[in-house]
Design a protein around this motif. Structure first.
Motif, PDB file in Angstrom:
ATOM      1  N   TRP A 111       0.819  -1.210   0.000  1.00 22.12           N
ATOM      2  CA  TRP A 111       0.000   0.000   0.000  1.00 22.12           C
ATOM      3  C   TRP A 111       0.849   1.255   0.000  1.00 22.12           C
ATOM      4  CZ3 TRP A 111       0.082  -3.634   3.876  1.00 22.12           C
ATOM      5  CH2 TRP A 111       0.819  -3.298   5.002  1.00 22.12           C
ATOM      6  N   GLY A 112       2.169   1.099   0.032  1.00 23.01           N
ATOM      7  CA  GLY A 112       3.060   2.253   0.021  1.00 23.01           C
ATOM      8  C   GLY A 112       3.040   3.003   1.334  1.00 23.01           C
ATOM      9  N   SER A 113       3.191   4.302   1.269  1.00 24.27           N
ATOM     10  CA  SER A 113       3.212   5.108   2.494  1.00 24.27           C
ATOM     11  C   SER A 113       1.925   5.896   2.663  1.00 24.27           C
ATOM     12  CB  SER A 113       4.416   6.052   2.473  1.00 24.27           C
ATOM     13  OG  SER A 113       4.321   6.918   1.351  1.00 24.27           O
ATOM     14  N   ASP A 114       0.893   5.550   1.922  1.00 25.29           N
ATOM     15  CA  ASP A 114      -0.379   6.268   1.965  1.00 25.29           C
ATOM     16  C   ASP A 114      -1.287   5.702   3.053  1.00 25.29           C
ATOM     17  OD1 ASP A 114      -2.385   8.038   1.272  1.00 25.29           O
ATOM     18  OD2 ASP A 114      -3.160   6.774  -0.337  1.00 25.29           O
ATOM     19  N   ILE A 115      -0.937   5.967   4.316  1.00 20.39           N
ATOM     20  CA  ILE A 115      -1.738   5.512   5.452  1.00 20.39           C
ATOM     21  C   ILE A 115      -1.959   6.688   6.404  1.00 20.39           C
ATOM     22  CG2 ILE A 115      -1.002   3.105   5.329  1.00 20.39           C
ATOM     23  CD1 ILE A 115       0.933   3.700   7.636  1.00 20.39           C
ATOM     24  N   ALA A 116      -2.930   6.557   7.285  1.00 24.86           N
ATOM     25  CA  ALA A 116      -3.244   7.626   8.240  1.00 24.86           C
ATOM     26  C   ALA A 116      -2.084   7.853   9.204  1.00 24.86           C
ATOM     27  CB  ALA A 116      -4.505   7.269   9.017  1.00 24.86           C
ATOM     28  N   ASP A 117      -1.926   9.095   9.638  1.00 24.82           N
ATOM     29  CA  ASP A 117      -0.880   9.438  10.609  1.00 24.82           C
ATOM     30  C   ASP A 117      -1.087   8.739  11.948  1.00 24.82           C
ATOM     31  OD1 ASP A 117       0.328  11.090   8.756  1.00 24.82           O
ATOM     32  OD2 ASP A 117      -0.667  12.902   9.496  1.00 24.82           O
ATOM     33  N   THR A 118      -2.314   8.306  12.235  1.00 26.78           N
ATOM     34  CA  THR A 118      -2.603   7.650  13.515  1.00 26.78           C
ATOM     35  C   THR A 118      -2.071   6.232  13.570  1.00 26.78           C
ATOM     36  OG1 THR A 118      -4.765   6.999  12.674  1.00 26.78           O
ATOM     37  CG2 THR A 118      -4.673   9.030  13.960  1.00 26.78           C
ATOM     38  N   ILE A 119      -1.692   5.675  12.435  1.00 28.41           N
ATOM     39  CA  ILE A 119      -1.165   4.309  12.384  1.00 28.41           C
ATOM     40  C   ILE A 119       0.337   4.365  12.642  1.00 28.41           C
ATOM     41  CG2 ILE A 119      -0.807   2.266  10.965  1.00 28.41           C
ATOM     42  CD1 ILE A 119      -3.378   3.023   9.480  1.00 28.41           C
ATOM     43  N   THR A 120       0.713   3.880  13.825  1.00 32.81           N
ATOM     44  CA  THR A 120       2.127   3.897  14.203  1.00 32.81           C
ATOM     45  C   THR A 120       2.691   2.493  14.356  1.00 32.81           C
ATOM     46  OG1 THR A 120       1.549   4.044  16.544  1.00 32.81           O
ATOM     47  CG2 THR A 120       1.899   6.126  15.365  1.00 32.81           C
ATOM     48  N   SER A 121       1.814   1.480  14.279  1.00 36.05           N
ATOM     49  CA  SER A 121       2.256   0.093  14.364  1.00 36.05           C
ATOM     50  C   SER A 121       1.262  -0.765  13.591  1.00 36.05           C
ATOM     51  CB  SER A 121       2.323  -0.373  15.821  1.00 36.05           C
ATOM     52  OG  SER A 121       1.022  -0.534  16.341  1.00 36.05           O
ATOM     53  N   LEU A 122       1.624  -2.016  13.369  1.00 34.21           N
ATOM     54  CA  LEU A 122       0.729  -2.918  12.658  1.00 34.21           C
ATOM     55  C   LEU A 122      -0.561  -3.137  13.457  1.00 34.21           C
ATOM     56  CD1 LEU A 122       0.491  -4.493  10.070  1.00 34.21           C
ATOM     57  CD2 LEU A 122       1.564  -6.426  11.198  1.00 34.21           C
ATOM     58  N   ASP A 163      -2.220  -0.920  15.028  1.00 32.81           N
ATOM     59  CA  ASP A 163      -3.114   0.200  14.729  1.00 32.81           C
ATOM     60  C   ASP A 163      -3.766   0.057  13.357  1.00 32.81           C
ATOM     61  OD1 ASP A 163      -2.354   1.446  17.111  1.00 32.81           O
ATOM     62  OD2 ASP A 163      -0.834   2.690  16.133  1.00 32.81           O
ATOM     63  N   TYR A 164      -3.176  -0.743  12.497  1.00 33.24           N
ATOM     64  CA  TYR A 164      -3.657  -0.859  11.122  1.00 33.24           C
ATOM     65  C   TYR A 164      -4.954  -1.647  11.026  1.00 33.24           C
ATOM     66  CZ  TYR A 164      -3.384  -1.176   6.068  1.00 33.24           C
ATOM     67  OH  TYR A 164      -3.653  -1.069   4.734  1.00 33.24           O
ATOM     68  N   PHE A 165      -5.133  -2.621  11.904  1.00 37.58           N
ATOM     69  CA  PHE A 165      -6.322  -3.479  11.853  1.00 37.58           C
ATOM     70  C   PHE A 165      -7.367  -2.967  12.834  1.00 37.58           C
ATOM     71  CE2 PHE A 165      -2.817  -6.121  10.415  1.00 37.58           C
ATOM     72  CZ  PHE A 165      -3.336  -6.571   9.213  1.00 37.58           C
ATOM     73  N   ASP A 175     -16.430  -0.493  13.618  1.00 34.95           N
ATOM     74  CA  ASP A 175     -16.771   0.684  14.422  1.00 34.95           C
ATOM     75  C   ASP A 175     -15.539   1.445  14.917  1.00 34.95           C
ATOM     76  OD1 ASP A 175     -15.961  -1.154  16.301  1.00 34.95           O
ATOM     77  OD2 ASP A 175     -17.715  -0.958  17.578  1.00 34.95           O
ATOM     78  N   GLY A 176     -14.359   1.116  14.362  1.00 30.92           N
ATOM     79  CA  GLY A 176     -13.158   1.892  14.640  1.00 30.92           C
ATOM     80  C   GLY A 176     -12.307   1.451  15.811  1.00 30.92           C
ATOM     81  N   ARG A 177     -12.680   0.352  16.479  1.00 40.68           N
ATOM     82  CA  ARG A 177     -11.865  -0.125  17.605  1.00 40.68           C
ATOM     83  C   ARG A 177     -10.714  -0.969  17.087  1.00 40.68           C
ATOM     84  NH1 ARG A 177     -15.786  -3.211  21.315  1.00 40.68           N
ATOM     85  NH2 ARG A 177     -16.600  -3.859  19.310  1.00 40.68           N
ATOM     86  N   GLN A 178      -9.605  -0.995  17.834  1.00 40.48           N
ATOM     87  CA  GLN A 178      -8.453  -1.803  17.423  1.00 40.48           C
ATOM     88  C   GLN A 178      -8.805  -3.284  17.537  1.00 40.48           C
ATOM     89  OE1 GLN A 178      -5.082  -0.614  19.746  1.00 40.48           O
ATOM     90  NE2 GLN A 178      -4.664   1.136  18.442  1.00 40.48           N
ATOM     91  N   LEU A 179      -8.620  -4.017  16.440  1.00 41.17           N
ATOM     92  CA  LEU A 179      -8.997  -5.426  16.382  1.00 41.17           C
ATOM     93  C   LEU A 179      -8.267  -6.255  17.435  1.00 41.17           C
ATOM     94  CD1 LEU A 179     -10.553  -7.713  15.024  1.00 41.17           C
ATOM     95  CD2 LEU A 179      -8.650  -7.932  13.413  1.00 41.17           C
ATOM     96  N   ILE A 180      -6.987  -6.013  17.639  1.00 37.80           N
ATOM     97  CA  ILE A 180      -6.236  -6.812  18.606  1.00 37.80           C
ATOM     98  C   ILE A 180      -6.781  -6.614  20.018  1.00 37.80           C
ATOM     99  CG2 ILE A 180      -3.955  -7.115  19.662  1.00 37.80           C
ATOM    100  CD1 ILE A 180      -2.795  -6.666  16.834  1.00 37.80           C
TER     101      ILE A 180
END
Length: 54
Positions: free
Chosen positions: A10-21, A23-25, A29-34
Motif C-alpha cells: 500500500w506504500g506510504s499512503d496511510i493515516a498518521d494515527t497508524i504507528t504500528s501494525l 493500529d492498522y487493523f 466501528d473503529g476499535r483496534q482489532l487486537i
C-alpha cells in the motif's frame, strides 16, 4: 534484498494515527482489532466458553 528497498504493497499512503501494525487493523466501528480479540479471549477464558466469531 536490503531491508530499505522493501516497502508494503500500500506504500506510504496511510493515516498518521497508524504507528504500528496493531493500529492498522480496526473493526467496522473503529476499535483496534487486537484489543477487541484480547477482550473476547479473556472473557471466554473467564466464562469457560469458546469464542464464537460470526
Amino acid at each position: 534484498m536490503p531491508r530499505a528497498s522493501v516497502s508494503p504493497p500500500w506504500g506510504s499512503d496511510i493515516a498518521d494515527t497508524i504507528t504500528s501494525l496493531g493500529d492498522y487493523f480496526v473493526t467496522a466501528d473503529g476499535r483496534q482489532l487486537i484489543t477487541v480479540m484480547d477482550a473476547a479471549l479473556d472473557a471466554s477464558a473467564r466464562a469457560g466458553k469458546p469464542v464464537r466469531i460470526v
